[in-house]
Design a protein around this motif. Structure first.
Motif, PDB file in Angstrom:
ATOM      1  N   GLY A  12      37.268  31.507  43.024  1.00  0.00           N
ATOM      2  CA  GLY A  12      37.339  30.910  41.702  1.00  0.00           C
ATOM      3  C   GLY A  12      37.140  31.902  40.569  1.00  0.00           C
ATOM      4  O   GLY A  12      36.944  31.519  39.428  1.00  0.00           O
ATOM      5  N   VAL A  13      37.188  33.191  40.890  1.00  0.00           N
ATOM      6  CA  VAL A  13      37.016  34.256  39.900  1.00  0.00           C
ATOM      7  C   VAL A  13      38.267  35.118  39.971  1.00  0.00           C
ATOM      8  O   VAL A  13      38.819  35.335  41.056  1.00  0.00           O
ATOM      9  CB  VAL A  13      35.755  35.109  40.224  1.00  0.00           C
ATOM     10  CG1 VAL A  13      35.606  36.255  39.257  1.00  0.00           C
ATOM     11  CG2 VAL A  13      34.518  34.235  40.225  1.00  0.00           C
ATOM     12  N   ALA A  14      38.727  35.624  38.809  1.00  0.00           N
ATOM     13  CA  ALA A  14      39.919  36.471  38.792  1.00  0.00           C
ATOM     14  C   ALA A  14      39.813  37.532  39.878  1.00  0.00           C
ATOM     15  O   ALA A  14      38.759  38.138  40.066  1.00  0.00           O
ATOM     16  CB  ALA A  14      40.066  37.121  37.424  1.00  0.00           C
ATOM     17  N   TYR A  15      40.920  37.738  40.619  1.00  0.00           N
ATOM     18  CA  TYR A  15      40.878  38.681  41.730  1.00  0.00           C
ATOM     19  C   TYR A  15      41.985  39.722  41.671  1.00  0.00           C
ATOM     20  O   TYR A  15      41.757  40.888  41.883  1.00  0.00           O
ATOM     21  CB  TYR A  15      40.944  37.943  43.068  1.00  0.00           C
ATOM     22  CG  TYR A  15      40.968  38.880  44.260  1.00  0.00           C
ATOM     23  CD1 TYR A  15      39.823  39.570  44.647  1.00  0.00           C
ATOM     24  CD2 TYR A  15      42.131  39.121  44.977  1.00  0.00           C
ATOM     25  CE1 TYR A  15      39.827  40.459  45.710  1.00  0.00           C
ATOM     26  CE2 TYR A  15      42.154  40.002  46.052  1.00  0.00           C
ATOM     27  CZ  TYR A  15      40.998  40.661  46.414  1.00  0.00           C
ATOM     28  OH  TYR A  15      41.000  41.541  47.467  1.00  0.00           O
ATOM     29  N   SER A  21      44.981  43.558  33.857  1.00  0.00           N
ATOM     30  CA  SER A  21      45.804  44.566  33.190  1.00  0.00           C
ATOM     31  C   SER A  21      45.590  44.577  31.677  1.00  0.00           C
ATOM     32  O   SER A  21      45.748  45.607  31.040  1.00  0.00           O
ATOM     33  CB  SER A  21      47.281  44.349  33.523  1.00  0.00           C
ATOM     34  OG  SER A  21      47.701  43.071  33.077  1.00  0.00           O
ATOM     35  N   ASN A  22      45.229  43.432  31.085  1.00  0.00           N
ATOM     36  CA  ASN A  22      45.043  43.359  29.635  1.00  0.00           C
ATOM     37  C   ASN A  22      43.583  43.308  29.203  1.00  0.00           C
ATOM     38  O   ASN A  22      43.298  43.307  28.012  1.00  0.00           O
ATOM     39  CB  ASN A  22      45.765  42.128  29.068  1.00  0.00           C
ATOM     40  CG  ASN A  22      47.259  42.239  29.245  1.00  0.00           C
ATOM     41  OD1 ASN A  22      47.821  43.319  29.159  1.00  0.00           O
ATOM     42  ND2 ASN A  22      47.907  41.113  29.512  1.00  0.00           N
ATOM     43  N   ARG A  23      42.675  43.214  30.147  1.00  0.00           N
ATOM     44  CA  ARG A  23      41.260  43.130  29.802  1.00  0.00           C
ATOM     45  C   ARG A  23      40.425  43.621  30.975  1.00  0.00           C
ATOM     46  O   ARG A  23      40.867  43.635  32.111  1.00  0.00           O
ATOM     47  CB  ARG A  23      40.858  41.698  29.457  1.00  0.00           C
ATOM     48  CG  ARG A  23      40.961  40.744  30.645  1.00  0.00           C
ATOM     49  CD  ARG A  23      40.277  39.417  30.346  1.00  0.00           C
ATOM     50  NE  ARG A  23      40.354  38.526  31.470  1.00  0.00           N
ATOM     51  CZ  ARG A  23      39.508  38.510  32.495  1.00  0.00           C
ATOM     52  NH1 ARG A  23      38.522  39.378  32.538  1.00  0.00           N
ATOM     53  NH2 ARG A  23      39.632  37.646  33.476  1.00  0.00           N
ATOM     54  N   ARG A  29      30.698  39.336  38.829  1.00  0.00           N
ATOM     55  CA  ARG A  29      31.606  38.792  39.844  1.00  0.00           C
ATOM     56  C   ARG A  29      33.030  39.301  39.633  1.00  0.00           C
ATOM     57  O   ARG A  29      33.722  39.639  40.583  1.00  0.00           O
ATOM     58  CB  ARG A  29      31.561  37.267  39.839  1.00  0.00           C
ATOM     59  CG  ARG A  29      30.187  36.740  40.252  1.00  0.00           C
ATOM     60  CD  ARG A  29      30.057  35.239  40.150  1.00  0.00           C
ATOM     61  NE  ARG A  29      30.524  34.757  38.861  1.00  0.00           N
ATOM     62  CZ  ARG A  29      31.195  33.621  38.675  1.00  0.00           C
ATOM     63  NH1 ARG A  29      31.452  32.827  39.677  1.00  0.00           N
ATOM     64  NH2 ARG A  29      31.588  33.256  37.471  1.00  0.00           N
ATOM     65  N   GLU A  30      33.464  39.344  38.384  1.00  0.00           N
ATOM     66  CA  GLU A  30      34.804  39.859  38.105  1.00  0.00           C
ATOM     67  C   GLU A  30      34.904  41.349  38.431  1.00  0.00           C
ATOM     68  O   GLU A  30      35.922  41.802  38.950  1.00  0.00           O
ATOM     69  CB  GLU A  30      35.191  39.612  36.641  1.00  0.00           C
ATOM     70  CG  GLU A  30      35.539  38.174  36.358  1.00  0.00           C
ATOM     71  CD  GLU A  30      36.153  37.973  34.981  1.00  0.00           C
ATOM     72  OE1 GLU A  30      36.297  38.959  34.220  1.00  0.00           O
ATOM     73  OE2 GLU A  30      36.505  36.827  34.666  1.00  0.00           O
ATOM     74  N   LEU A  31      33.860  42.111  38.139  1.00  0.00           N
ATOM     75  CA  LEU A  31      33.867  43.536  38.466  1.00  0.00           C
ATOM     76  C   LEU A  31      33.945  43.735  39.974  1.00  0.00           C
ATOM     77  O   LEU A  31      34.706  44.570  40.455  1.00  0.00           O
ATOM     78  CB  LEU A  31      32.625  44.228  37.903  1.00  0.00           C
ATOM     79  CG  LEU A  31      32.514  45.727  38.192  1.00  0.00           C
ATOM     80  CD1 LEU A  31      33.674  46.497  37.571  1.00  0.00           C
ATOM     81  CD2 LEU A  31      31.184  46.269  37.692  1.00  0.00           C
TER      82      LEU A  31
END
Length: 141
Positions: A12-15, A21-23, A29-31
């Motif tokens: 459920g977190v960007a993977y 690419s833009n941020r 968790r995202e890192l």
């Protein structure tokens, strides 16, 4: 499946790398997921190139025991690195990069778990959180 010996990305977190690419990552968790995706991409790329250059690795029905298989992979890595030093041929790398760019994401399978698996999953979650928080602390400093 998350285990103490296999750390999966946060659900459920960007993977995927394209999502960053833009941020940059906004939290630990995202890192973790960004670095997990980067590492997975590098590993898939490396094995893709080896499988193209040395078809013995891509054999779906291996006839060798696990110990011999690991020695074959190591020998192929050594040969590949040697060949790249004396005659760099980027054809295999370009082919694999194109294949990976068009590959659809692989979803984790839901597998019924036992209490032992759940305990190992809890250990894996604890370890993943520790690693992710340490990476985040290093990232924001």
């Amino acid at each position: 499946m998350l285990k103490s010996g296999l750390l999966t990305p946060y659900r459920g977190v960007a993977y995927h790398l394209k999502e960053y690419s833009n941020r940059g990552p906004r939290d630990y968790r995202e890192l973790f997921n960004l670095r997990h995706a980067s590492l997975r991409n590098a590993i898939e790329r490396a094995f893709g190139v080896l499988k193209k250059r040395f078809p013995i690795i891509g054999d779906n029905q291996p006839t060798y025991d696990v110990n011999t298989q690991s020695k074959i992979v190591l020998a192929c890595c050594i040969l590949h690195n040697f060949l790249m030093e004396i005659d760099p041929d980027l054809e295999y790398i370009d082919e694999v990069d194109a294949e990976l760019a068009h590959q659809s994401p692989i979803e984790d399978e839901n597998i019924a778990s036992t209490s032992t698996q759940e305990e190992d999953s809890s250990k894996g979650e604890f370890l993943r959180n520790q690693i992710a928080m340490q990476m985040w602390n290093d990232y924001v400093v």
